[in-house]
Write a protein that holds these residues in place. Structure first.
Motif, PDB file in Angstrom:
ATOM      1  N   GLN A   1       0.875  -0.904  -0.180  1.00 54.12           N
ATOM      2  CA  GLN A   1       0.093   0.290  -0.062  1.00 54.12           C
ATOM      3  C   GLN A   1       0.788   1.140  -0.215  1.00 54.12           C
ATOM      4  OE1 GLN A   1      -2.968  -0.428   3.460  1.00 54.12           O
ATOM      5  NE2 GLN A   1      -4.031  -0.755   2.442  1.00 54.12           N
ATOM      6  N   ALA A   2       0.537   2.366  -0.934  1.00 50.43           N
ATOM      7  CA  ALA A   2       1.436   3.969  -0.937  1.00 50.43           C
ATOM      8  C   ALA A   2       0.238   4.376  -1.089  1.00 50.43           C
ATOM      9  CB  ALA A   2       1.886   3.746  -2.329  1.00 50.43           C
ATOM     10  N   ALA A   3       0.267   5.479   0.282  1.00 50.09           N
ATOM     11  CA  ALA A   3      -0.507   6.170   0.248  1.00 50.09           C
ATOM     12  C   ALA A   3      -0.124   8.047   0.233  1.00 50.09           C
ATOM     13  CB  ALA A   3      -1.392   6.129   1.615  1.00 50.09           C
ATOM     14  N   TYR A   4      -1.037   9.154  -0.035  1.00 50.66           N
ATOM     15  CA  TYR A   4      -0.719  10.290   0.314  1.00 50.66           C
ATOM     16  C   TYR A   4      -2.328  10.509   0.089  1.00 50.66           C
ATOM     17  CZ  TYR A   4       1.047  14.859   0.887  1.00 50.66           C
ATOM     18  OH  TYR A   4       1.637  16.059   1.570  1.00 50.66           O
ATOM     19  N   ILE A   5      -2.915  11.217   1.020  1.00 44.44           N
ATOM     20  CA  ILE A   5      -4.273  11.321   1.185  1.00 44.44           C
ATOM     21  C   ILE A   5      -5.104  10.159   0.299  1.00 44.44           C
ATOM     22  CG2 ILE A   5      -5.959  13.103   0.292  1.00 44.44           C
ATOM     23  CD1 ILE A   5      -4.168  14.469   2.496  1.00 44.44           C
ATOM     24  N   GLY A   6      -4.849  10.063  -1.274  1.00 42.38           N
ATOM     25  CA  GLY A   6      -5.146   9.265  -2.047  1.00 42.38           C
ATOM     26  C   GLY A   6      -4.428   7.892  -1.671  1.00 42.38           C
ATOM     27  N   SER A   7      -5.267   6.694  -2.343  1.00 41.66           N
ATOM     28  CA  SER A   7      -3.870   5.641  -1.913  1.00 41.66           C
ATOM     29  C   SER A   7      -4.061   4.657  -3.077  1.00 41.66           C
ATOM     30  CB  SER A   7      -4.073   5.003  -0.815  1.00 41.66           C
ATOM     31  OG  SER A   7      -5.933   4.573  -0.406  1.00 41.66           O
ATOM     32  N   GLY A   8      -3.221   3.607  -3.161  1.00 36.85           N
ATOM     33  CA  GLY A   8      -2.661   2.200  -4.038  1.00 36.85           C
ATOM     34  C   GLY A   8      -2.399   0.839  -3.494  1.00 36.85           C
ATOM     35  N   SER A   9      -3.057  -0.061  -3.695  1.00 35.98           N
ATOM     36  CA  SER A   9      -2.885  -1.242  -3.377  1.00 35.98           C
ATOM     37  C   SER A   9      -2.349  -2.479  -4.967  1.00 35.98           C
ATOM     38  CB  SER A   9      -3.089  -1.324  -2.508  1.00 35.98           C
ATOM     39  OG  SER A   9      -3.905  -2.054  -2.512  1.00 35.98           O
ATOM     40  N   ALA A  10      -1.688  -3.283  -4.810  1.00 36.64           N
ATOM     41  CA  ALA A  10      -1.250  -4.566  -5.958  1.00 36.64           C
ATOM     42  C   ALA A  10      -0.819  -5.827  -4.329  1.00 36.64           C
ATOM     43  CB  ALA A  10      -0.558  -4.569  -6.565  1.00 36.64           C
ATOM     44  N   GLY A  11      -1.611  -6.850  -4.669  1.00 40.70           N
ATOM     45  CA  GLY A  11      -0.720  -8.106  -4.366  1.00 40.70           C
ATOM     46  C   GLY A  11      -1.778  -8.881  -4.753  1.00 40.70           C
ATOM     47  N   GLY A  12      -1.907  -9.985  -3.766  1.00 39.34           N
ATOM     48  CA  GLY A  12      -2.454 -11.427  -4.438  1.00 39.34           C
ATOM     49  C   GLY A  12      -2.837 -12.791  -2.785  1.00 39.34           C
ATOM     50  N   GLY A  13      -3.319 -13.478  -3.033  1.00 37.42           N
ATOM     51  CA  GLY A  13      -3.754 -13.752  -1.348  1.00 37.42           C
ATOM     52  C   GLY A  13      -4.259 -16.062  -2.453  1.00 37.42           C
ATOM     53  N   THR A  14      -4.168 -16.408  -1.265  1.00 40.03           N
ATOM     54  CA  THR A  14      -4.987 -17.673  -1.680  1.00 40.03           C
ATOM     55  C   THR A  14      -5.718 -17.979  -0.542  1.00 40.03           C
ATOM     56  OG1 THR A  14      -2.742 -18.772  -1.937  1.00 40.03           O
ATOM     57  CG2 THR A  14      -3.907 -20.395  -1.153  1.00 40.03           C
ATOM     58  N   LEU A  15      -7.257 -17.953  -1.596  1.00 40.43           N
ATOM     59  CA  LEU A  15      -8.189 -18.509  -0.657  1.00 40.43           C
ATOM     60  C   LEU A  15      -8.567 -20.420  -0.012  1.00 40.43           C
ATOM     61  CD1 LEU A  15     -11.009 -18.148   0.368  1.00 40.43           C
ATOM     62  CD2 LEU A  15     -12.108 -18.380  -2.280  1.00 40.43           C
ATOM     63  N   ASN A  16      -8.699 -20.573   0.604  1.00 40.61           N
ATOM     64  CA  ASN A  16      -9.016 -21.524   0.990  1.00 40.61           C
ATOM     65  C   ASN A  16     -10.613 -22.037   1.119  1.00 40.61           C
ATOM     66  OD1 ASN A  16      -5.769 -22.494   1.124  1.00 40.61           O
ATOM     67  ND2 ASN A  16      -5.711 -21.722   2.950  1.00 40.61           N
ATOM     68  N   PHE A  17     -10.986 -23.004   0.470  1.00 41.75           N
ATOM     69  CA  PHE A  17     -12.242 -22.657   0.299  1.00 41.75           C
ATOM     70  C   PHE A  17     -12.123 -24.597  -0.232  1.00 41.75           C
ATOM     71  CE2 PHE A  17     -16.088 -22.682  -2.278  1.00 41.75           C
ATOM     72  CZ  PHE A  17     -17.600 -22.040  -0.886  1.00 41.75           C
ATOM     73  N   ARG A  18     -13.563 -24.773   0.976  1.00 37.97           N
ATOM     74  CA  ARG A  18     -14.200 -26.266   0.834  1.00 37.97           C
ATOM     75  C   ARG A  18     -12.772 -27.871   0.414  1.00 37.97           C
ATOM     76  NH1 ARG A  18     -20.193 -24.930  -1.571  1.00 37.97           N
ATOM     77  NH2 ARG A  18     -21.079 -24.509   0.306  1.00 37.97           N
TER      78      ARG A  18
END
Length: 113
Positions: A5-22
């Protein structure tokens, strides 16, 4: 989930992850823009997903309310996200960097790496 995350009044983010489902793991990507905060940090978050009946409900645009801080390796904060299908994520975040975060974002989750 891992996010930068980067922010200076406004913000932006990027990334990823893993969902464990059933009993299966589903990789996903995260990108977003928002308002509120100042600084730069990396976020490692883990948590629970609620109201998810099928994997098709998971991708989409989530509204995120956030608060937290990072000062070096000392950090704290929670992330609450909800999409148009009513899927809710509550994530506890560990941040590193220098960031004061209080605001809202729109987060886009897409499936795959």
């Amino acid at each position: 989930m891992h996010e930068v995350q980067a922010a200076y009044i406004g913000s932006g983010s990027a990334g990823g992850g893993t969902l464990n489902f059933r009993g299966r793991s589903y990789p996903f990507k995260v990108g977003g823009v928002g308002i509120g905060g100042i600084g730069l940090s990396t976020v490692e978050a883990r948590g629970e997903v609620y109201k998810l009946q099928s994997i098709e409900q998971f991708p989409g645009t989530y509204a995120q309310g956030r608060y937290g801080f990072a000062l070096g390796t000392a950090s704290g904060g929670d992330l609450w996200l909800q999409n148009d299908d009513g899927v809710v994520m509550h994530l506890v975040a560990k941040r590193e960097g220098l960031m004061l975060s209080l605001g809202a974002d729109a987060i886009e989750i897409t499936m795959g790496r």
